[in-house]
Design a protein around this motif. Structure first.
Motif, PDB file in Angstrom:
ATOM      1  N   SER A  61       0.819  -1.217   0.000  1.00 25.48           N
ATOM      2  CA  SER A  61       0.000   0.000   0.000  1.00 25.48           C
ATOM      3  C   SER A  61       0.849   1.263   0.000  1.00 25.48           C
ATOM      4  O   SER A  61       0.398   2.322  -0.446  1.00 25.48           O
ATOM      5  CB  SER A  61      -0.932  -0.003   1.215  1.00 25.48           C
ATOM      6  OG  SER A  61      -0.187   0.150   2.423  1.00 25.48           O
ATOM      7  N   ARG A  62       2.084   1.182   0.473  1.00 26.19           N
ATOM      8  CA  ARG A  62       2.967   2.357   0.540  1.00 26.19           C
ATOM      9  C   ARG A  62       4.032   2.342  -0.555  1.00 26.19           C
ATOM     10  O   ARG A  62       4.959   3.158  -0.530  1.00 26.19           O
ATOM     11  CB  ARG A  62       3.650   2.404   1.912  1.00 26.19           C
ATOM     12  CG  ARG A  62       2.667   2.584   3.068  1.00 26.19           C
ATOM     13  CD  ARG A  62       3.425   2.841   4.356  1.00 26.19           C
ATOM     14  NE  ARG A  62       4.231   1.683   4.757  1.00 26.19           N
ATOM     15  CZ  ARG A  62       3.827   0.739   5.588  1.00 26.19           C
ATOM     16  NH1 ARG A  62       2.608   0.795   6.109  1.00 26.19           N
ATOM     17  NH2 ARG A  62       4.622  -0.272   5.915  1.00 26.19           N
ATOM     18  N   ALA A  63       3.899   1.427  -1.517  1.00 32.69           N
ATOM     19  CA  ALA A  63       4.939   1.282  -2.540  1.00 32.69           C
ATOM     20  C   ALA A  63       4.928   2.414  -3.561  1.00 32.69           C
ATOM     21  O   ALA A  63       5.940   2.690  -4.195  1.00 32.69           O
ATOM     22  CB  ALA A  63       4.789  -0.061  -3.256  1.00 32.69           C
ATOM     23  N   PHE A  64       3.775   3.075  -3.738  1.00 34.25           N
ATOM     24  CA  PHE A  64       3.660   4.171  -4.698  1.00 34.25           C
ATOM     25  C   PHE A  64       3.220   5.431  -3.985  1.00 34.25           C
ATOM     26  O   PHE A  64       2.773   5.397  -2.839  1.00 34.25           O
ATOM     27  CB  PHE A  64       2.661   3.807  -5.803  1.00 34.25           C
ATOM     28  CG  PHE A  64       3.098   2.653  -6.672  1.00 34.25           C
ATOM     29  CD1 PHE A  64       3.834   2.871  -7.830  1.00 34.25           C
ATOM     30  CD2 PHE A  64       2.784   1.346  -6.319  1.00 34.25           C
ATOM     31  CE1 PHE A  64       4.239   1.811  -8.626  1.00 34.25           C
ATOM     32  CE2 PHE A  64       3.177   0.277  -7.112  1.00 34.25           C
ATOM     33  CZ  PHE A  64       3.914   0.515  -8.261  1.00 34.25           C
ATOM     34  N   ALA A  65       3.343   6.551  -4.705  1.00 33.94           N
ATOM     35  CA  ALA A  65       2.995   7.838  -4.099  1.00 33.94           C
ATOM     36  C   ALA A  65       1.524   7.883  -3.712  1.00 33.94           C
ATOM     37  O   ALA A  65       1.157   8.468  -2.686  1.00 33.94           O
ATOM     38  CB  ALA A  65       3.328   8.979  -5.074  1.00 33.94           C
ATOM     39  N   ILE A  66       0.664   7.292  -4.546  1.00 33.34           N
ATOM     40  CA  ILE A  66      -0.765   7.243  -4.234  1.00 33.34           C
ATOM     41  C   ILE A  66      -1.033   5.970  -3.436  1.00 33.34           C
ATOM     42  O   ILE A  66      -0.742   4.864  -3.894  1.00 33.34           O
ATOM     43  CB  ILE A  66      -1.613   7.244  -5.527  1.00 33.34           C
ATOM     44  CG1 ILE A  66      -1.324   8.500  -6.344  1.00 33.34           C
ATOM     45  CG2 ILE A  66      -3.100   7.159  -5.189  1.00 33.34           C
ATOM     46  CD1 ILE A  66      -2.058   8.553  -7.662  1.00 33.34           C
ATOM     47  N   GLU A  67      -1.586   6.159  -2.249  1.00 32.70           N
ATOM     48  CA  GLU A  67      -1.778   5.019  -1.348  1.00 32.70           C
ATOM     49  C   GLU A  67      -2.711   3.977  -1.961  1.00 32.70           C
ATOM     50  O   GLU A  67      -3.692   4.327  -2.630  1.00 32.70           O
ATOM     51  CB  GLU A  67      -2.348   5.501  -0.010  1.00 32.70           C
ATOM     52  CG  GLU A  67      -2.295   4.445   1.089  1.00 32.70           C
ATOM     53  CD  GLU A  67      -2.743   4.996   2.433  1.00 32.70           C
ATOM     54  OE1 GLU A  67      -2.509   4.325   3.445  1.00 32.70           O
ATOM     55  OE2 GLU A  67      -3.312   6.110   2.452  1.00 32.70           O
ATOM     56  N   PHE A  68      -2.401   2.740  -1.743  1.00 31.68           N
ATOM     57  CA  PHE A  68      -3.174   1.563  -2.149  1.00 31.68           C
ATOM     58  C   PHE A  68      -3.045   1.202  -3.628  1.00 31.68           C
ATOM     59  O   PHE A  68      -3.571   0.178  -4.041  1.00 31.68           O
ATOM     60  CB  PHE A  68      -4.668   1.705  -1.795  1.00 31.68           C
ATOM     61  CG  PHE A  68      -4.912   1.868  -0.321  1.00 31.68           C
ATOM     62  CD1 PHE A  68      -4.469   0.910   0.589  1.00 31.68           C
ATOM     63  CD2 PHE A  68      -5.569   2.986   0.169  1.00 31.68           C
ATOM     64  CE1 PHE A  68      -4.682   1.061   1.939  1.00 31.68           C
ATOM     65  CE2 PHE A  68      -5.792   3.146   1.517  1.00 31.68           C
ATOM     66  CZ  PHE A  68      -5.346   2.184   2.406  1.00 31.68           C
ATOM     67  N   VAL A  69      -2.381   2.026  -4.441  1.00 31.01           N
ATOM     68  CA  VAL A  69      -2.130   1.623  -5.823  1.00 31.01           C
ATOM     69  C   VAL A  69      -1.300   0.337  -5.839  1.00 31.01           C
ATOM     70  O   VAL A  69      -1.560  -0.592  -6.615  1.00 31.01           O
ATOM     71  CB  VAL A  69      -1.420   2.746  -6.606  1.00 31.01           C
ATOM     72  CG1 VAL A  69      -0.901   2.236  -7.945  1.00 31.01           C
ATOM     73  CG2 VAL A  69      -2.381   3.902  -6.835  1.00 31.01           C
ATOM     74  N   GLY A  70      -0.298   0.275  -4.967  1.00 34.35           N
ATOM     75  CA  GLY A  70       0.532  -0.921  -4.890  1.00 34.35           C
ATOM     76  C   GLY A  70      -0.242  -2.145  -4.444  1.00 34.35           C
ATOM     77  O   GLY A  70       0.075  -3.271  -4.857  1.00 34.35           O
ATOM     78  N   SER A  71      -1.274  -1.946  -3.618  1.00 39.02           N
ATOM     79  CA  SER A  71      -2.083  -3.082  -3.160  1.00 39.02           C
ATOM     80  C   SER A  71      -2.782  -3.753  -4.333  1.00 39.02           C
ATOM     81  O   SER A  71      -2.776  -4.979  -4.473  1.00 39.02           O
ATOM     82  CB  SER A  71      -3.113  -2.602  -2.133  1.00 39.02           C
ATOM     83  OG  SER A  71      -2.480  -1.984  -1.024  1.00 39.02           O
ATOM     84  N   TYR A  72      -3.373  -2.923  -5.195  1.00 44.30           N
ATOM     85  CA  TYR A  72      -4.063  -3.487  -6.356  1.00 44.30           C
ATOM     86  C   TYR A  72      -3.071  -4.050  -7.362  1.00 44.30           C
ATOM     87  O   TYR A  72      -3.354  -5.047  -8.043  1.00 44.30           O
ATOM     88  CB  TYR A  72      -4.953  -2.426  -7.001  1.00 44.30           C
ATOM     89  CG  TYR A  72      -6.221  -2.190  -6.207  1.00 44.30           C
ATOM     90  CD1 TYR A  72      -7.343  -2.984  -6.418  1.00 44.30           C
ATOM     91  CD2 TYR A  72      -6.286  -1.204  -5.223  1.00 44.30           C
ATOM     92  CE1 TYR A  72      -8.493  -2.798  -5.682  1.00 44.30           C
ATOM     93  CE2 TYR A  72      -7.439  -1.008  -4.478  1.00 44.30           C
ATOM     94  CZ  TYR A  72      -8.545  -1.809  -4.713  1.00 44.30           C
ATOM     95  OH  TYR A  72      -9.676  -1.624  -3.977  1.00 44.30           O
ATOM     96  N   ALA A  73      -1.916  -3.426  -7.474  1.00 50.35           N
ATOM     97  CA  ALA A  73      -0.882  -3.965  -8.369  1.00 50.35           C
ATOM     98  C   ALA A  73      -0.433  -5.341  -7.888  1.00 50.35           C
ATOM     99  O   ALA A  73      -0.215  -6.259  -8.699  1.00 50.35           O
ATOM    100  CB  ALA A  73       0.306  -3.009  -8.437  1.00 50.35           C
ATOM    101  N   LEU A  74      -0.308  -5.512  -6.576  1.00 55.38           N
ATOM    102  CA  LEU A  74       0.085  -6.810  -6.023  1.00 55.38           C
ATOM    103  C   LEU A  74      -0.970  -7.865  -6.315  1.00 55.38           C
ATOM    104  O   LEU A  74      -0.643  -9.002  -6.685  1.00 55.38           O
ATOM    105  CB  LEU A  74       0.312  -6.686  -4.514  1.00 55.38           C
ATOM    106  CG  LEU A  74       0.670  -7.975  -3.770  1.00 55.38           C
ATOM    107  CD1 LEU A  74       1.963  -8.564  -4.306  1.00 55.38           C
ATOM    108  CD2 LEU A  74       0.774  -7.717  -2.264  1.00 55.38           C
ATOM    109  N   VAL A  75      -2.242  -7.496  -6.156  1.00 56.41           N
ATOM    110  CA  VAL A  75      -3.323  -8.439  -6.450  1.00 56.41           C
ATOM    111  C   VAL A  75      -3.279  -8.855  -7.922  1.00 56.41           C
ATOM    112  O   VAL A  75      -3.459 -10.026  -8.267  1.00 56.41           O
ATOM    113  CB  VAL A  75      -4.686  -7.810  -6.096  1.00 56.41           C
ATOM    114  CG1 VAL A  75      -5.834  -8.685  -6.615  1.00 56.41           C
ATOM    115  CG2 VAL A  75      -4.809  -7.628  -4.593  1.00 56.41           C
ATOM    116  N   ALA A  76      -3.029  -7.875  -8.808  1.00 52.94           N
ATOM    117  CA  ALA A  76      -2.948  -8.180 -10.240  1.00 52.94           C
ATOM    118  C   ALA A  76      -1.792  -9.130 -10.537  1.00 52.94           C
ATOM    119  O   ALA A  76      -1.934 -10.077 -11.324  1.00 52.94           O
ATOM    120  CB  ALA A  76      -2.791  -6.887 -11.039  1.00 52.94           C
TER     121      ALA A  76
END
Length: 318
Positions: free
Chosen positions: A58-73
């Motif tokens: 969730s903290r991997a990108f500047a916009i919070e939670f973008v990384g969460s969805y990227a991980l799910v993908a």
């Protein structure tokens, strides 16, 4: 877009339940129950890694939670080559004696709901899986809310979910072997009993120990009941013929779990943590009584049908 994305994730997740049926169909006779527990090992890995991977992503990108969805993908894409490694599909076996009334062509097709209604194994699965899933969902959804309202730390709230997930999947290391030894009926009674024990712990108070016990017991009880219910369902049809019966049970389980999730906030708001735990006892108690009586009354018939299904399997292999 968020609702659309969540719906697509839900549709993807709904297919995961059928993996255990595929594993059981492809497993050799005598190892079907074991294969069900092995499939659940993946959930154990998720229970340990998920609480660490989720906040980091969730903290991997500047916009919070973008990384969460990227991980799910990425995880979804990683499942594709794994699915392609399945080299064969289970072939349909003939129906058990007396179950097919539609002719020779129908015998090789999916078992019908009419056949399932007359099979105590299917009826048991249709009751156990939805109700056990609903009780587990109710406790899992209310637990973090109750922790906040009881003024526990955020760390305890995260630990409640983590250990609940461990309780859901860690018993797979032994529950499959246990079910092989004592059978799905005793395994289901054990699971319901553990769920009731968690209800008693939750009803005793909202202290950290009581809440942790309730959350773990809800997970462990679900594991035993889930495996037993799946074993009952697998026993209710010949190899490769279970698609319709699986769909009915999975659909009912999903629908009842959704209702339990939607009602969890209302239940907590109106009843509180302790009375919500009493609600678990109010549902789990009758379920235990029903399973004891129904299972005992239909044990002979269920075993006979199971033997009929097993005897039909060589037809498919031929």
């Amino acid at each position: 877009m968020l609702c659309l994305a969540t719906s697509l994730l839900g549709a993807y997740r709904s297919t995961g339940g059928y993996i255990r049926y595929l594993a059981a169909d492809l497993a050799p006779d005598g190892r079907k129950e074991r294969s069900l527990s092995i499939v659940m090992y993946g959930g154990l890995i998720a229970a340990f890694l998920g609480p660490f991977a989720a906040p980091a992503a969730s903290r991997a990108f500047a916009i919070e939670f973008v990384g969460s969805y990227a991980l799910v993908a990425l995880l979804g894409l990683a499942a594709v080559p794994l699915a392609l490694t399945v080299s064969r599909e289970p072939r349909a076996a003939a129906s058990p004696a007396g179950a097919n009334v539609g002719g020779e062509d129908e015998a090789a097709g999916p078992a019908t709901l009419r056949e399932g209604r007359g099979n105590p194994n299917f009826v048991t699965a249709l009751v156990l899986l939805p109700l056990s899933g609903a009780l587990m969902t109710l406790v899992m959804a209310i637990g973090p809310l109750a922790s906040v309202h009881a003024h526990h730390s955020a760390e305890l709230g995260a630990a409640l979910i983590q250990w609940h997930l461990v309780g859901m999947f860690a018993p797979a290391l032994i529950s499959g072997e246990l079910m092989r030894r004592i059978g799905p009926w005793h395994t289901s009674l054990t699971g319901i009993g553990i769920t009731l024990l968690g209800g008693v712990a939750g009803a005793s108070g909202d202290g950290a120990a009581a809440m942790m016990t309730a959350m773990i017991c809800a997970g462990v009880g679900w594991n035993f009941t889930y495996l037993a219910g799946t074993a009952f369902l697998v026993r209710s049809y010949a190899t490769g013929r279970g698609s319709r019966l699986q769909a009915v049970v999975e659909g009912a389980t999903g629908a009842v779990s959704v209702v339990a999730s939607l009602l969890s906030a209302t239940a907590f708001d109106t009843l509180g943590w302790r009375m919500s735990s009493v609600l678990v006892l109010a549902v789990g108690g009758p379920l235990l009584v029903w399973q004891r009586r129904y299972g005992r009354r239909n044990a002979t018939a269920a075993d006979a049908l199971d033997l009929s299904v097993a005897s039909a399997r060589p037809v498919a292999e031929a």
